[in-house]
Design a protein around this motif. Structure first.
Motif, short mmCIF file in Angstrom:
data_model
loop_
_atom_site.label_atom_id
_atom_site.label_comp_id
_atom_site.label_asym_id
_atom_site.label_seq_id
_atom_site.Cartn_x
_atom_site.Cartn_y
_atom_site.Cartn_z
N ALA A 43 0.84 -1.21 0.00
CA ALA A 43 0.00 0.00 0.00
C ALA A 43 0.87 1.25 0.00
O ALA A 43 0.62 2.21 -0.74
CB ALA A 43 -0.93 -0.02 1.21
N TYR A 44 1.93 1.23 0.84
CA TYR A 44 2.80 2.42 0.88
C TYR A 44 3.57 2.57 -0.42
O TYR A 44 3.79 3.67 -0.90
CB TYR A 44 3.73 2.35 2.10
CG TYR A 44 3.01 2.68 3.39
CD1 TYR A 44 2.81 4.01 3.77
CD2 TYR A 44 2.48 1.68 4.19
CE1 TYR A 44 2.12 4.32 4.93
CE2 TYR A 44 1.80 1.98 5.36
CZ TYR A 44 1.61 3.30 5.73
OH TYR A 44 0.93 3.62 6.87
N GLU A 45 3.96 1.43 -0.99
CA GLU A 45 4.66 1.44 -2.28
C GLU A 45 3.76 2.10 -3.36
O GLU A 45 4.21 2.88 -4.17
CB GLU A 45 4.93 -0.02 -2.66
CG GLU A 45 5.73 -0.23 -3.92
CD GLU A 45 7.22 -0.33 -3.67
OE1 GLU A 45 7.61 -0.59 -2.50
OE2 GLU A 45 7.99 -0.10 -4.60
N LEU A 46 2.48 1.77 -3.27
CA LEU A 46 1.51 2.29 -4.25
C LEU A 46 0.99 3.67 -3.88
O LEU A 46 0.20 4.25 -4.62
CB LEU A 46 0.30 1.34 -4.32
CG LEU A 46 0.50 0.00 -5.01
CD1 LEU A 46 -0.53 -1.01 -4.53
CD2 LEU A 46 0.40 0.17 -6.53
N LYS A 47 1.38 4.14 -2.69
CA LYS A 47 0.82 5.38 -2.13
C LYS A 47 -0.70 5.29 -2.10
O LYS A 47 -1.42 6.17 -2.55
CB LYS A 47 1.27 6.61 -2.93
CG LYS A 47 2.77 6.83 -2.88
CD LYS A 47 3.13 8.26 -3.18
CE LYS A 47 4.64 8.49 -3.26
NZ LYS A 47 5.35 8.07 -2.04
N MET A 48 -1.15 4.20 -1.58
CA MET A 48 -2.58 3.91 -1.54
C MET A 48 -2.98 3.68 -0.09
O MET A 48 -2.19 3.18 0.71
CB MET A 48 -2.80 2.63 -2.36
CG MET A 48 -4.20 2.32 -2.72
SD MET A 48 -4.14 0.95 -3.93
CE MET A 48 -5.87 0.59 -4.02
N ASP A 49 -4.19 4.05 0.26
CA ASP A 49 -4.69 3.77 1.60
C ASP A 49 -4.69 2.25 1.82
O ASP A 49 -5.26 1.52 1.00
CB ASP A 49 -6.12 4.33 1.72
CG ASP A 49 -6.72 4.13 3.10
OD1 ASP A 49 -6.44 3.09 3.73
OD2 ASP A 49 -7.46 5.02 3.55
N PRO A 50 -4.07 1.78 2.88
CA PRO A 50 -3.99 0.32 3.09
C PRO A 50 -5.36 -0.35 3.15
O PRO A 50 -5.50 -1.51 2.74
CB PRO A 50 -3.28 0.19 4.45
CG PRO A 50 -2.54 1.46 4.64
CD PRO A 50 -3.33 2.52 3.92
N LEU A 51 -6.34 0.37 3.62
CA LEU A 51 -7.70 -0.20 3.66
C LEU A 51 -8.26 -0.31 2.25
O LEU A 51 -8.88 -1.31 1.88
CB LEU A 51 -8.60 0.67 4.55
CG LEU A 51 -10.04 0.20 4.74
CD1 LEU A 51 -10.09 -1.22 5.29
CD2 LEU A 51 -10.77 1.15 5.68
N GLU A 52 -8.00 0.71 1.46
CA GLU A 52 -8.48 0.72 0.06
C GLU A 52 -7.85 -0.44 -0.72
O GLU A 52 -8.51 -1.10 -1.53
CB GLU A 52 -8.12 2.06 -0.56
CG GLU A 52 -8.92 2.42 -1.79
CD GLU A 52 -8.31 3.64 -2.48
OE1 GLU A 52 -7.84 4.57 -1.77
OE2 GLU A 52 -8.26 3.64 -3.72
#
Lengths: 338, 744, 174
Positions: B374-383
């Motif tokens: 998620a952090y790699e993708l810069k995405m909310d981990p829940l999303e």
């Protein structure tokens, strides 16, 4: 646990005689450490001399304006004593940082001084240990040594002294009153516990048959700027990885006098007077605190698992001195470190 | 007061609560017998090698000693493995048997049993036993045995091996731009229930034994003992009404049982053996495991490949297995999955199931890796988790019997305030502490076992529901009483629940979260059968007002059976019993899982765990400020005990994340912190707010719709905490527990 | 001086008199018997639990002369003349002590094994009078481990009995 015989002493003299006469005898008071060690077969006394009925359970004011704490005063009574809370809050805080309420209710002032190390190998009779069996070796040096000493250790032993209370007593410059077959004497706190050297079996400088009768506190100081900061593997009911007792007397803006002692890092409560001296006359500042830490840790040495304790101690010293200087001591129930 | 139906589904206070809080609940070491002897087990001080000589001379002369048993003088015991495999939870291999021979297989192995007239004399004499060993160099670290890892040749019963690969995970991973691959490790843990492992054997005379053993299922020690010592099952009864926590460690028979029975038979006396806390480290444990997880995803966060490889420790003599990697094939939707599970042998005691065995370890690694992605993708981990939501079990290609994980994510996030999370690591701070939010998914299989139960109504109006399962703190007594009370419309005070006795109907060991569903449905069936019996009796009365009624058209309440359409027409339970000519009417219920349903559907419980931590970065101190665990686990029978189950799992998860680690000395092969002072489980001060949500979930895998709760609370909890630590600090610690040294 | 002989390791029994839950009891025991083992094995008061026998879990907590202590580390002989209160002396199923009732109400236990110790410890803590906030309760109850993880419920039960409202400011400041 080995079977043993039991003697209940009714006077200090009688207690001393009982131990002098029986080489297998040991004093017992709160028993919170000794009974535990007996269950592990680490301690195997042939006789216990019960000193709990001796009249050593009072806290008295001394002519010099200090307090004389009877050796049998329970840790909790001491911590919550009005005079201690008011005049020696550092001591109160350090006591409350240790063990559990139940243990503090049973453990005594004298017994706290005489606690033995928590070294895993010392506790395990299935392994060698120079402290338990002189000459058998020290597997901790190359083994599991996360909780072990970074200061003052020897080739023979890298164990630490586990007390919190003693760290505060060292910082406050207490005196230990003892009585033995040759009469009474006093021992400055810094000389009470010893470094392991080649005789790690000796934790302290008591002679056979000597009994701690009291701990004397000098006239109150450091009532305002002090802290006891304890770092451990869970937030309560655990021994210190590193603890710091810090106390400061401000002289205007600058530090008039400082006291600095560490727990969990050496075979004895580790007070460093050179570090204290380095702070004198300085404005309280991070750089002064860090310098003091550097002095304390100048000869620090890790053994692998405990290497982190050097850096942890350095940071803890700076933080504790900061808390002391700000007059915001760590409250032991508050797990957020200010 | 509590006569409010239905009890099921409500927060009914524990029926065994008053006994427990007043100290009157009796555990295995709390039964007494005349002239009972006390035993103490002497542990080996080496981890591998052979006993050259045991010196008993001092111990034999010690006061009160009745007997000392060693491998040299013990009574005959069977040589082959078969009798010892009469253990429902046995694993492939050759089961350990105490005092078998001169070989030492792990540190702390019992090499002698001292039996004396008192606990104190046994303990004293045990301290006088000395032994000389021929010592071999042990291997106790799974990392040192990595090169010898192997896939288990014989799968453990009930533990599915990893499914075959689907798609091509490796090629996909290689071709992906967004990918990561990391190693994770969870420290070995020991269950450490508060009650010590113990057995009291009461010699009843004539070869009959009553055994009080700390066990998660009385049938298991009974079967084992009868088979190992060739005892007549009619003469052996195991009675263990209360169990002081177990968490899996009391599933298999342990050496306290074997040794206490051996001594009792040999001496024809009652014997008690209570192991020491240190000896709690000489049996089952959560095995040390090396894990590697590789994930790849497209730019939108859709997983393109999942690989998960685990090497798990086992003993030299048994292939203990637990499902570690399989979760990675079913929690998220992914076309390319490769899972591999291997064992490595160490000179240790055989690991055992410990709360959510396998899932606790494996899901931690998957959920940590998902967080990294998620952090790699810069995405909310829940999303990211929602993006990859699995609508079916990809391992078995089956739909779920029910899965309300989406609701758990939503309700958990709302309660937690997840939307207030600032995305960047190290971006939230309060005072001197960094603040971190973490999330993780939990998953556990909803299992059931064949199970029998009995229901009985007596003339005094009381109902008894009974089966041979255990209540290890899970609330089994209470839920069974609730079910019974509802079935007959009785106040719960008039219902007695009985468990923990081999004289009761057959039940498997309590574990795997299957007890509530299995025992609950069995009791429900027994009550239904009893209602039929009672109605039949009522119908047989002269001029019975229920003469033509069938069970679908009557109501059981207020001590009578009444026509639902015309409640004036009724027969009291007492009159019905009289008509039956009996003081007590009894019926049995036999529950069997619906095999056809299981063929079609995959059944799992799920959770969404949210954690907030505070980290004093300078000093490495982590505090868990609060946790929200939102659980989807079918029908909740008792909101109070169910919540407690989740709280307990979460607390153990916090321990796994921050505290717990059994540390071996690698050259001596001994665990050096085998005590509760140095093996840290969370204390009061470590636990702040924990909020539990049960989301509505209807499941049809069994009539009651129950899925079980014992394990799900811990799965994901440690990952949520570890992920929160990353969010707070920007430091990814891939080896649990996250202790001060790792954060400095 | 009270004395016993141990030439062969065989011990003379020592006479001990204790008041246990209000009842005076005398018994001859070897000096090696801990208070916990005396209560459990000889008086059959098994409410006090043996969880570690090393002062590391708190399950054996009882009150000695009104103070909560770990009975596993107390030698019974040293407590001659003392007043002991165990969980059995606090209340019975038919007449629960307020703490016992609150523990049931808040489901402040699961397996029940640490429970008597938790309750005796809480009674001791309340009598000591040093806890007012939830944080202080947690700290002063930390000598009682609960592996079932009922901590939050235990604190709620104790707070209810103390009548202590959670102090929101202190709580938030932690």
């Amino acid at each position: 646990m080995m079977n043993f015989s039991y003697t209940r002493a009714t006077s200090v003299g009688e207690a001393i005689q009982a131990v002098v006469q029986d080489p297998q005898a040991r004093f017992i008071a709160g028993g919170t450490n000794l009974v535990d060690l007996m269950k592990y077969n680490v301690e195997r006394p042939g006789r216990l001399v019960d000193i709990t009925r001796l009249p050593l359970d009072r806290i008295e004011e001394t002519p010099g304006g200090g307090l004389k704490i009877g050796a049998l005063v329970p840790n909790s009574d001491l911590a919550y004593d009005e005079r201690i809370e008011r005049d020696y809050p550092l001591l109160s805080s350090a006591i409350l940082a240790g063990a559990s309420a139940q243990l503090r209710n049973a453990a005594t002032t004298g017994g706290n001084l005489l606690q033995r190390t928590r070294c895993y190998y010392f506790y395990d009779v299935g392994t060698p240990c120079n402290k338990r069996e002189p000459g058998s070796g020290c597997p901790a040096r190359t083994g599991v040594n996360r909780i072990h000493a970074i200061l003052g250790a020897s080739d023979a032993c890298i164990a630490t002294h586990p007390s919190d209370m003693c760290v505060a007593l060292a910082a406050l410059g207490a005196t230990v009153h003892v009585e033995g077959p040759d009469g009474e004497r006093t021992i400055p706190f810094s000389d009470f516990h010893r470094l392991p050297g080649s005789e790690p079996e000796k934790d302290n400088t008591l002679s056979r048959g000597e009994i701690v009768t009291a701990v004397e506190l000098p006239k109150p100081r450091f009532g305002k700027n002090h802290t006891y900061l304890k770092l451990r593997d869970r937030l309560s009911y655990a021994f210190a990885l590193v603890s710091v007792a810090a106390a400061i007397e401000l002289d205007g803006d600058v530090i008039g006098e400082a006291r600095l002692a560490l727990g969990g890092v050496a075979h004895k409560p580790w007070r460093d007077e050179a570090a204290e001296a380095s702070l004198k006359g300085k404005l309280p500042s991070s750089s002064a605190f860090e310098e003091a830490g550097d002095i304390v840790l100048r000869n620090a040495k890790g053994h692998g698992h405990n290497d982190f304790k050097i850096e942890l101690a350095r940071r803890a010293i700076a933080r504790a001195l900061g808390q002391a200087a700000a007059g915001t001591p760590q409250v032991q129930a508050n797990k957020s470190i200010n | 007061m509590s006569n409010v139906h239905p009890y099921v589904g409500r927060a009914t206070p524990r029926v065994d609560g008053p006994l427990k809080v007043s100290g009157l609940a009796t555990y295995a070491a709390e039964f007494f017998a005349e002239d009972m002897l006390y035993a103490a087990a002497v542990p080996a001080t080496i981890a591998k090698g052979r006993i050259k000589r045991i010196d008993l001379s001092a111990a034999k002369g010690a006061p009160g000693v009745v007997e000392i048993l060693t491998h040299e003088n013990r009574p005959e015991i069977p040589e082959d493995d078969a009798p010892y495999l009469n253990d429902m939870v046995a694993v492939p291999g050759s089961p350990f048997r105490p005092l078998r021979n001169d070989k030492v297989l792990y540190s702390g192995q019992a090499i002698a049993l001292v039996i004396a007239d008192s606990h104190e004399n046994a303990r004293h004499a045990a301290s006088l036993v000395t032994a000389e060993f021929e010592v071999e160099t042990p291997t106790v670290d799974v990392a040192d045995a990595r090169s010898t890892a192997y896939e288990p040749p014989v799968p453990r019963d009930g533990i599915p091996p990893p499914p075959p690969p689907r798609g091509d995970a490796e090629a996909t991973f290689k071709g992906s731009e967004i990918r990561l691959k990391h190693d994770y490790r969870v420290a070995p843990e020991h269950h450490n229930p508060m009650e010590l492992q113990a057995t009291t054997v009461v010699w009843e005379g004539g070869g009959a034994l009553t055994i009080h053993n700390k066990t998660q299922g009385v049938i298991n020690p009974k079967n084992y003992i009868c088979s190992v010592f060739s005892l007549d099952p009619e003469k052996v009864r195991v009675v263990s009404p209360f169990v002081g926590g177990a968490f899996g460690m009391a599933l298999r028979p342990h050496y306290d049982l074997f040794l206490a029975v051996l001594a009792a038979i040999k001496l024809e006396r009652s014997v008690r053996l209570v192991l020491t806390r240190g000896q709690m480290w000489t049996m089952g444990w959560r095995p040390d495991t090396l894990q590697t997880v590789a994930l790849s995803a497209d730019a939108d966060g859709k997983l393109t490949s999942v690989s998960h490889h685990a090497i798990q420790a086992t003993s030299q003599f048994e292939d203990y297995q637990e499902p570690i990697v399989n979760w990675s094939g079913l929690i998220y939707d992914c076309p390319n999955v490769s899972l591999k599970y291997e064992l490595a042998k160490l000179d240790v005691s055989t690991p055992s199931d410990m709360r959510a065995p396998g899932a606790t370890t494996g899901v931690y690694a998957l959920e940590a890796a998902m967080d990294e992605l998620a952090y790699e993708l810069k995405m909310d981990p829940l999303e990211l988790r929602l993006k990859n939501y699995a609508e079916k079990d990809g391992n078995d290609d089956k739909p779920f019997s029910s899965k309300e994980l989406r609701a758990a994510y939503e309700q958990g996030a709302k309660r937690f305030g997840w939307s207030e999370r600032s995305p960047e690591p190290r971006s939230m701070k309060e005072g001197k502490e960094l603040v971190g939010y973490g999330v993780a998914t939990g998953c556990w299989e909803a299992m059931m076992q064949p199970h029998s139960a009995r229901a009985a109504l007596s003339a005094d109006g009381r109902l008894e529901v009974a089966c041979g399962t255990a209540d290890i703190g899970t609330g089994t007594y209470t839920i069974l009483a609730q079910i019974g009370a509802d079935a007959f419309g009785l106040p719960i005070e008039e219902v007695t629940a009985k468990v923990g006795d081999t004289s009761l109907p057959m039940a498997p060991v309590e574990g795997g979260s299957w007890a509530a569903a299995s025992a609950g449905n069995a009791v429900q069936l027994a009550c239904a059968a009893l209602k039929e019996e009672l109605l039949k009796a009522a119908r047989g009365l002269d001029d019975s007002p229920l003469a033509n009624a069938d069970v679908a058209h009557v109501t059981f309440a207020d001590g009578k059976i009444a026509l639902t359409s015309d409640p004036e027409k009724s027969v009291s339970y007492a009159d019905a019993l009289k008509a039956a000519g009996s003081e007590r009417l009894e019926a049995k219920g036999d529950f069997a899982p619906d095999g056809e349903f299981a063929e079609k559907y995959a059944s799992y419980t799920h959770s969404a765990v949210f954690a907030e931590v505070r980290v004093d970065e300078e000093l490495g101190v982590v505090r868990v400020e609060r946790i929200v665990s939102a659980v989807a686990a079918g029908k909740i029978l008792n909101l109070a005990t169910a919540r407690s189950q989740i709280l307990g799992g979460v607390v153990m998860g916090v321990g796994m994340a921050l505290h717990e680690e059994s540390v071996w000395d690698k050259s001596l092969g001994r665990i050096m912190n085998a005590n509760l002072g140095e093996y840290h489980v969370p204390a009061h001060a470590d636990i702040h707010d924990i909020d539990v949500i049960f989301v509505d979930e209807e499941d049809k895998a069994n009539p009651m719709g129950v899925k079980g709760l014992g394990e799900i609370g811990i799965v994901g909890a440690a990952a949520a905490v570890a992920n929160a630590v990353f969010h707070a600090t920007g430091k990814r610690i891939r080896e649990l527990p996250i202790t001060i040294d790792k954060l400095l | 001086m009270a004395d016993t002989i141990s030439a062969s390791g065989a011990l003379d029994a020592v006479s001990v008199t204790l008041t246990v839950n209000g009842e005076t009891r005398s018994i001859d025991i070897p000096p090696t018997v801990t208070l916990l083992d005396l209560l459990r094995e000889r008086f059959h008061l098994t409410g006090a639990k043996k969880g570690c026998d090393q002062g590391q879990c708190g399950a054996c907590t009882v009150m000695v002369d009104g103070r909560r202590v770990n009975s596993c580390l107390q030698l019974a002989v040293m407590k001659d003349g003392a007043e002991i209160t165990t969980i059995e002396g606090l209340g019975t199923p038919d007449s629960l002590h307020p703490l016992q009732a609150a523990f049931v109400k808040h489901d402040a236990f699961q397996c029940g094994y640490c429970t008597p110790g938790q309750i005796c410890s809480a009674a001791g803590m309340i009598a000591e009078g040093h806890a007012t906030t939830a944080a202080e309760i947690r700290e002063l109850m930390s000598g009682n481990l609960c592996r079932c993880g009922a901590y939050t419920n235990i604190v709620e039960a104790i707070e209810e009995v103390m009548g202590a409202e959670r102090a929101p400011k202190l709580e938030a400041a932690e």
